[in-house]
Design a protein around this motif. Structure first.
Motif, PDB file in Angstrom:
ATOM      1  N   ARG A  57       0.845  -1.208   0.000  1.00 25.51           N
ATOM      2  CA  ARG A  57       0.000   0.000   0.000  1.00 25.51           C
ATOM      3  C   ARG A  57       0.872   1.246   0.000  1.00 25.51           C
ATOM      4  N   ILE A  58       0.239   2.356  -0.355  1.00 29.97           N
ATOM      5  CA  ILE A  58       0.902   3.665  -0.244  1.00 29.97           C
ATOM      6  C   ILE A  58       0.653   4.165   1.170  1.00 29.97           C
ATOM      7  N   ASP A  59       1.689   4.575   1.860  1.00 31.27           N
ATOM      8  CA  ASP A  59       1.482   5.077   3.232  1.00 31.27           C
ATOM      9  C   ASP A  59       1.228   6.595   3.191  1.00 31.27           C
ATOM     10  N   PRO A  60       0.952   7.221   4.337  1.00 28.18           N
ATOM     11  CA  PRO A  60       0.600   8.649   4.306  1.00 28.18           C
ATOM     12  C   PRO A  60       1.626   9.543   3.609  1.00 28.18           C
ATOM     13  N   ALA A  61       2.926   9.203   3.697  1.00 24.40           N
ATOM     14  CA  ALA A  61       3.961  10.057   3.098  1.00 24.40           C
ATOM     15  C   ALA A  61       4.286   9.683   1.654  1.00 24.40           C
ATOM     16  N   GLY A  62       3.566   8.700   1.110  1.00 26.53           N
ATOM     17  CA  GLY A  62       3.811   8.316  -0.279  1.00 26.53           C
ATOM     18  C   GLY A  62       4.859   7.226  -0.444  1.00 26.53           C
ATOM     19  N   ASN A  63       5.255   6.584   0.654  1.00 28.32           N
ATOM     20  CA  ASN A  63       6.118   5.404   0.547  1.00 28.32           C
ATOM     21  C   ASN A  63       5.246   4.215   0.146  1.00 28.32           C
ATOM     22  N   VAL A  64       5.842   3.242  -0.550  1.00 27.89           N
ATOM     23  CA  VAL A  64       5.149   1.969  -0.729  1.00 27.89           C
ATOM     24  C   VAL A  64       5.659   1.034   0.364  1.00 27.89           C
ATOM     25  N   VAL A  65       4.746   0.433   1.098  1.00 26.89           N
ATOM     26  CA  VAL A  65       5.153  -0.501   2.153  1.00 26.89           C
ATOM     27  C   VAL A  65       4.338  -1.787   2.056  1.00 26.89           C
ATOM     28  N   ALA A  66       4.960  -2.870   2.454  1.00 31.60           N
ATOM     29  CA  ALA A  66       4.251  -4.151   2.488  1.00 31.60           C
ATOM     30  C   ALA A  66       4.836  -4.987   3.620  1.00 31.60           C
ATOM     31  N   ARG A  67       4.039  -5.883   4.142  1.00 31.97           N
ATOM     32  CA  ARG A  67       4.486  -6.677   5.283  1.00 31.97           C
ATOM     33  C   ARG A  67       4.364  -8.166   4.981  1.00 31.97           C
ATOM     34  N   TYR A  68       5.417  -8.875   5.295  1.00 33.47           N
ATOM     35  CA  TYR A  68       5.429 -10.327   5.185  1.00 33.47           C
ATOM     36  C   TYR A  68       5.506 -10.871   6.602  1.00 33.47           C
ATOM     37  N   THR A 138      11.324  12.973   3.296  1.00 30.13           N
ATOM     38  CA  THR A 138       9.993  13.035   3.896  1.00 30.13           C
ATOM     39  C   THR A 138       9.478  11.640   4.257  1.00 30.13           C
ATOM     40  N   GLY A 139       9.754  10.666   3.400  1.00 31.07           N
ATOM     41  CA  GLY A 139       9.246   9.309   3.636  1.00 31.07           C
ATOM     42  C   GLY A 139       9.826   8.672   4.877  1.00 31.07           C
ATOM     43  N   SER A 140      11.168   8.669   4.971  1.00 32.32           N
ATOM     44  CA  SER A 140      11.779   8.052   6.149  1.00 32.32           C
ATOM     45  C   SER A 140      11.549   8.913   7.391  1.00 32.32           C
ATOM     46  N   ARG A 141      11.500  10.227   7.221  1.00 37.80           N
ATOM     47  CA  ARG A 141      11.212  11.084   8.382  1.00 37.80           C
ATOM     48  C   ARG A 141       9.822  10.794   8.941  1.00 37.80           C
ATOM     49  N   SER A 142       8.884  10.517   8.060  1.00 39.01           N
ATOM     50  CA  SER A 142       7.536  10.202   8.524  1.00 39.01           C
ATOM     51  C   SER A 142       7.564   8.909   9.346  1.00 39.01           C
ATOM     52  N   LEU A 143       8.227   7.878   8.818  1.00 37.84           N
ATOM     53  CA  LEU A 143       8.281   6.598   9.543  1.00 37.84           C
ATOM     54  C   LEU A 143       9.064   6.709  10.846  1.00 37.84           C
ATOM     55  N   ALA A 144      10.059   7.598  10.872  1.00 40.03           N
ATOM     56  CA  ALA A 144      10.875   7.748  12.084  1.00 40.03           C
ATOM     57  C   ALA A 144      10.258   8.746  13.060  1.00 40.03           C
ATOM     58  N   GLY A 145       9.137   9.335  12.684  1.00 47.80           N
ATOM     59  CA  GLY A 145       8.493  10.315  13.573  1.00 47.80           C
ATOM     60  C   GLY A 145       9.279  11.614  13.648  1.00 47.80           C
ATOM     61  N   LEU A 146       9.954  11.978  12.546  1.00 50.10           N
ATOM     62  CA  LEU A 146      10.847  13.150  12.555  1.00 50.10           C
ATOM     63  C   LEU A 146      10.458  14.197  11.516  1.00 50.10           C
ATOM     64  N   ILE A 147       9.181  14.274  11.198  1.00 52.46           N
ATOM     65  CA  ILE A 147       8.734  15.290  10.237  1.00 52.46           C
ATOM     66  C   ILE A 147       8.891  16.675  10.859  1.00 52.46           C
ATOM     67  N   GLU A 148       9.517  17.561  10.083  1.00 55.77           N
ATOM     68  CA  GLU A 148       9.766  18.911  10.616  1.00 55.77           C
ATOM     69  C   GLU A 148       8.545  19.798  10.447  1.00 55.77           C
ATOM     70  N   GLU A 149       8.449  20.736  11.346  1.00 57.48           N
ATOM     71  CA  GLU A 149       7.395  21.757  11.293  1.00 57.48           C
ATOM     72  C   GLU A 149       7.359  22.397   9.891  1.00 57.48           C
ATOM     73  N   GLY A 170      -2.047  10.075  -3.522  1.00 57.20           N
ATOM     74  CA  GLY A 170      -2.679   8.976  -2.780  1.00 57.20           C
ATOM     75  C   GLY A 170      -2.165   8.866  -1.360  1.00 57.20           C
ATOM     76  N   GLY A 171      -1.379   9.858  -0.923  1.00 60.06           N
ATOM     77  CA  GLY A 171      -0.918   9.900   0.463  1.00 60.06           C
ATOM     78  C   GLY A 171      -1.953  10.575   1.344  1.00 60.06           C
ATOM     79  N   ASP A 172      -1.580  10.797   2.584  1.00 63.37           N
ATOM     80  CA  ASP A 172      -2.520  11.418   3.521  1.00 63.37           C
ATOM     81  C   ASP A 172      -1.766  12.455   4.367  1.00 63.37           C
ATOM     82  N   PRO A 173      -1.726  13.720   3.862  1.00 58.71           N
ATOM     83  CA  PRO A 173      -0.931  14.759   4.531  1.00 58.71           C
ATOM     84  C   PRO A 173      -1.265  14.906   6.014  1.00 58.71           C
ATOM     85  N   GLU A 174      -2.523  14.680   6.360  1.00 63.32           N
ATOM     86  CA  GLU A 174      -2.912  14.873   7.773  1.00 63.32           C
ATOM     87  C   GLU A 174      -2.242  13.842   8.687  1.00 63.32           C
ATOM     88  N   ARG A 175      -1.829  12.723   8.116  1.00 61.23           N
ATOM     89  CA  ARG A 175      -1.273  11.654   8.967  1.00 61.23           C
ATOM     90  C   ARG A 175       0.247  11.490   8.856  1.00 61.23           C
TER      91      ARG A 175
END
Ligand code: GLV
Ligand code: MN
Ligand code: MN
Length: 410
Positions: A57-68, A138-149, A170-175
């Protein structure tokens, strides 16, 4: 199925060739964050993952992620992957290699019905290069909880706001700011070396010891535009000649120290006419060093030199920092695991630092992280001539898969 007849490395090489067709500027490969080419590339990645039985799936920041999943649902995850955005007129391996290798690794396990004691999450980050918007990762910062103001309020050169581009993608800026990943045991990235060390030593693979920190700035120099014939040289406030002095000051400072590098990669001149004294310039600076204190000293020295040049030439100077990433020393356990994996497939592991920046330096602030490098031809990268051999690709994939199989969460 046809792909069962070819080796995993050759299949990966074929996919990398196919992936290179996702470009916004054919025949060049240019795939900037949240562009149409990025959207098509992400869709292809998702389709490949689905063919392999993975729900991507596309995550909120526009990364593609999948889980095995592992043997037990909800277990901690090892995340592997890299980025799928590119610079302008790029090569086809920087980023895409690691993103597609992550997929290939999971496909290999899935094809054998092999489940591990931990889950594997694969990721194709969207914004490693920082070419479209001033801030980056932006993608890794989102996953690391490090998005800047204010990160989502940035505009590209056309005035498009990241928030709007992300929504359309297809991302979700609010999240984005609240998407810090939980349950990650580690992050590992396979990447081309982008330098000549491995090739010089006849080695296919390297294990990264540390990643250079980086500071980036946007500079604006405002002089006075005027008539190229009528204004005497001594009375000019030429923004471009002042900038030329500044750019040379950047290079001079970088030359003073081993391993310090500094680059002005973009320069715009206004009004940009043969018979007009330049009134305004904008340019970028990128400064990197393996140690944060050395980079910070260089930044301070360069800023002081700019002030002096601006005062002497009567131009106004504006310096805005766009990116700051601390140097990252790769996690010792991950480094040891990667060395063991390289040795296990019969290769001599070489420990080396990374001059280039990577999402790993951001993910390393969330969880233990490390990188595996593969030799690239002539050390050439950020260039369409970027190249790796199919044999090295095979070895890199084998080492990554081996690392994953031998990984112990916690
Ligand atoms: C990314 O490739 C960077 O290091 O600039
Ligand atoms: Mn890269
Ligand atoms: Mn790159």
């Amino acid at each position: 199925m046809a792909h069962d007849l070819v080796s995993p490395g050759r299949r990966l090489m074929a996919r990398l060739d196919e992936f290179a067709a996702f470009t916004d500027d054919p025949p060049k490969l240019t795939r900037l964050y949240l562009s149409d080419a990025h959207r098509r590339a992400a869709a292809r990645y998702i389709a490949w993952a689905r063919e392999g039985g993975l729900e991507a799936r596309i995550d909120p920041a526009g990364n593609v992620v999948a889980r095995y999943e592992g043997r037990r649902a909800g277990a901690p995850a090892l995340m592997i992957g890299s980025h799928i955005d590119t610079v302008r007129d790029a090569g086809r391996y920087d980023g895409a290699l690691g993103a597609l290798a992550a997929l290939a690794t999971v496909e290999e396990l899935a094809a054998r019905g092999e489940r591990l004691d931990f889950a594997i999450e694969i990721v194709a980050f969207g914004d490693e290069e920082g070419v479209r918007f001033p801030k980056t990762m932006t993608g890794s910062r989102s996953l690391a909880g490090l998005i800047e103001e204010g990160a989502l309020d940035q505009k590209d050169a056309e005035g498009v706001v990241m928030r709007d581009a992300l929504k359309a993608f297809g991302g979700d800026p609010e999240r984005v700011a609240a998407s810090r990943a939980s349950g990650l045991a580690a992050f590992v990235e396979l990447h081309i070396e982008q330098g000549p060390a491995l090739e010089a030593e006849g080695l296919a693979l390297g294990v990264v010891s540390a990643i250079n920190g980086a500071s980036r700035f946007d500079v604006e120099v405002r002089g006075v535009a005027g008539h190229a014939g009528a204004v005497p040289i001594s009375l000019r406030r030429d923004a471009l000649t002042a900038s030329a002095e500044m750019i040379l000051a950047v290079e001079r400072r970088a030359r003073e120290e081993n391993e310090l590098v500094a680059t002005v990669g973009r320069l715009d001149v206004e009004p940009g006419a043969v018979n007009v004294i330049p009134g305004l310039t904008r340019f970028s600076i990128d400064i990197r060093a393996p140690r944060d204190e050395r980079r910070r000293r260089a930044v301070a020295d360069i800023a002081a030199a700019f002030d002096a040049i601006a005062a002497l030439r009567g131009v106004a100077l504006k310096l805005v920092q766009t990116h700051e990433a601390s140097a990252y020393v790769c996690n010792a356990n991950i480094v040891a695991g990667l060395i063991a994996a390289v040795e296990a497939i019969g290769q001599r592991p070489r420990l080396l630092p990374s001059g280039a920046g990577h999402d790993t330096m951001i993910m390393g602030q969330l969880c233990p992280a490390g990188m595996l490098f593969v030799r690239c031809k002539g050390g050439v990268s950020h260039n369409p001539l970027e190249s790796i051999s199919a044999e090295d690709c095979e070895l890199a994939l084998a080492a990554l898969t081996r690392f994953v199989r031998d990984f112990r969460a916690g």
